[in-house]
Design an enzyme around this catalytic site. Structure first.
Site, PDB file in Angstrom:
ATOM      1  N   HIS A   6     -37.633-131.761 -17.215  1.00  0.00           N
ATOM      2  CA  HIS A   6     -38.876-132.154 -16.574  1.00  0.00           C
ATOM      3  C   HIS A   6     -39.512-133.299 -17.354  1.00  0.00           C
ATOM      4  CE1 HIS A   6     -39.748-128.292 -14.103  1.00  0.00           C
ATOM      5  NE2 HIS A   6     -38.444-128.456 -14.288  1.00  0.00           N
ATOM      6  N   GLU A  56     -47.017-132.140 -18.148  1.00  0.00           N
ATOM      7  CA  GLU A  56     -46.201-131.206 -18.924  1.00  0.00           C
ATOM      8  C   GLU A  56     -47.122-130.594 -19.979  1.00  0.00           C
ATOM      9  OE1 GLU A  56     -43.342-130.362 -17.973  1.00  0.00           O
ATOM     10  OE2 GLU A  56     -42.936-132.017 -16.584  1.00  0.00           O
ATOM     11  N   GLU A 103     -40.083-121.694 -25.160  1.00  0.00           N
ATOM     12  CA  GLU A 103     -39.919-121.637 -23.705  1.00  0.00           C
ATOM     13  C   GLU A 103     -40.327-122.959 -23.044  1.00  0.00           C
ATOM     14  OE1 GLU A 103     -40.764-117.584 -25.335  1.00  0.00           O
ATOM     15  OE2 GLU A 103     -41.714-119.560 -25.465  1.00  0.00           O
ATOM     16  N   HIS A 105     -39.156-129.116 -20.938  1.00  0.00           N
ATOM     17  CA  HIS A 105     -39.361-130.565 -20.978  1.00  0.00           C
ATOM     18  C   HIS A 105     -38.780-131.261 -22.209  1.00  0.00           C
ATOM     19  CE1 HIS A 105     -42.549-129.412 -23.703  1.00  0.00           C
ATOM     20  NE2 HIS A 105     -43.290-128.878 -22.742  1.00  0.00           N
ATOM     21  N   ASP A 163     -41.198-136.953 -12.577  1.00  0.00           N
ATOM     22  CA  ASP A 163     -41.520-135.970 -11.544  1.00  0.00           C
ATOM     23  C   ASP A 163     -42.562-136.511 -10.571  1.00  0.00           C
ATOM     24  OD1 ASP A 163     -39.742-134.347 -12.774  1.00  0.00           O
ATOM     25  OD2 ASP A 163     -41.156-132.793 -13.376  1.00  0.00           O
ATOM     26  N   ASP A 167     -48.355-135.728 -12.363  1.00  0.00           N
ATOM     27  CA  ASP A 167     -47.725-134.504 -12.847  1.00  0.00           C
ATOM     28  C   ASP A 167     -48.055-134.362 -14.328  1.00  0.00           C
ATOM     29  OD1 ASP A 167     -45.865-132.202 -12.459  1.00  0.00           O
ATOM     30  OD2 ASP A 167     -44.714-133.268 -13.983  1.00  0.00           O
TER      31      ASP A 167
END
Length: 236
Positions: A150, A9, A52, A57, A155, A7
């Site tokens: 997150h 970010e 945003e 995260h 994740d 995963d």
């Protein structure tokens, strides 16, 4: 079979808009079982973090300022994934950022042929349902209580559990290779039941009609008028 679940970010939604990868987490699975080997790194994106993305995260400019560039760990990541399939949720997103960073670091892209997208699998298996990672964790009883924000490695760990459930559950390949009489996992096509030597042998159950039952049946048939079957079958 070796697979890598991973995963990422990022600072935004698309590398085409100048957004960069800030975290990547990956773990190794062999035959759908986690081996304990993992790869994790935070990266300095060389740009400001939009509010945003920070809300998703929680990775701030101050935190990432001291982190290495992805390019410094690119070869380490390549060595970790080897030539294994790469599993991700909404994998087009993660592959887009990963390949952009690899290109910026002077490395070849990871082929999309290696992509396994759990979002696509979930949409096929559960049409009309919610397919976010949170929703799939709820569906399959995967504990996500630590997922306040997150995080790439967390994740990936959650996704690994969801992936196992999406592809058949923990009984996949449940055959002991050294035991030819081992039971096969449910759904593998046939049941291989072994006969216990301690089980008593039972006589076959009677299943033919007795003479008295045949007589009662004949008397019942004789009362019918205009039966649907031929007289020859009625007398038999």
């Amino acid at each position: 079979m070796r697979e890598i679940v991973f995963d990422t970010e990022t600072t935004g939604l698309s590398p085409k808009d100048g957004h960069r990868l800030v975290e990547i987490g990956a773990l190794e699975m062999v035959n759908r079982v986690e081996t304990g080997r993992s790869f994790h790194i935070y990266c300095n994106p060389e740009r400001e973090m939009p509010s945003e993305a920070f809300a998703v995260h929680g990775l701030s400019d101050a935190f990432l300022a001291s982190k290495p560039l992805f390019s410094s760990a690119a070869q380490q990541f390549i060595d970790f994934i080897e030539d294994s399939p790469l599993v991700a949720h909404n994998a087009q997103f993660d592959f887009g950022f990963l390949n952009t960073e690899l290109e910026l670091a002077g490395h070849a892209h990871v082929s999309l042929d290696r992509m396994v997208d759990t979002l696509a699998i979930a949409r096929t298996k559960h049409p009309g349902a919610k397919h976010s990672l949170d929703a799939l964790c709820s569906r399959y009883g995967v504990d996500r209580s630590q997922r306040v924000l997150h995080g790439a490695l967390l994740d990936a760990q959650l996704l690994a559990q969801v992936y196992v459930e999406l592809t058949g559950g923990r009984q996949i390949g449940l055959v002991l290779p050294d035991d030819e009489k081992a039971p096969v996992a449910a759904g593998d096509g046939e049941d291989r039941l072994t006969q216990s030597n301690d089980r008593p042998v039972r006589a076959p159950r009677p299943h033919q009609a007795s003479d008295a039952e045949r007589a009662r049946h004949a008397a019942f048939i004789a009362q019918l008028t205009d039966p649907l079957w031929p007289d020859e079958q009625a007398k038999s």
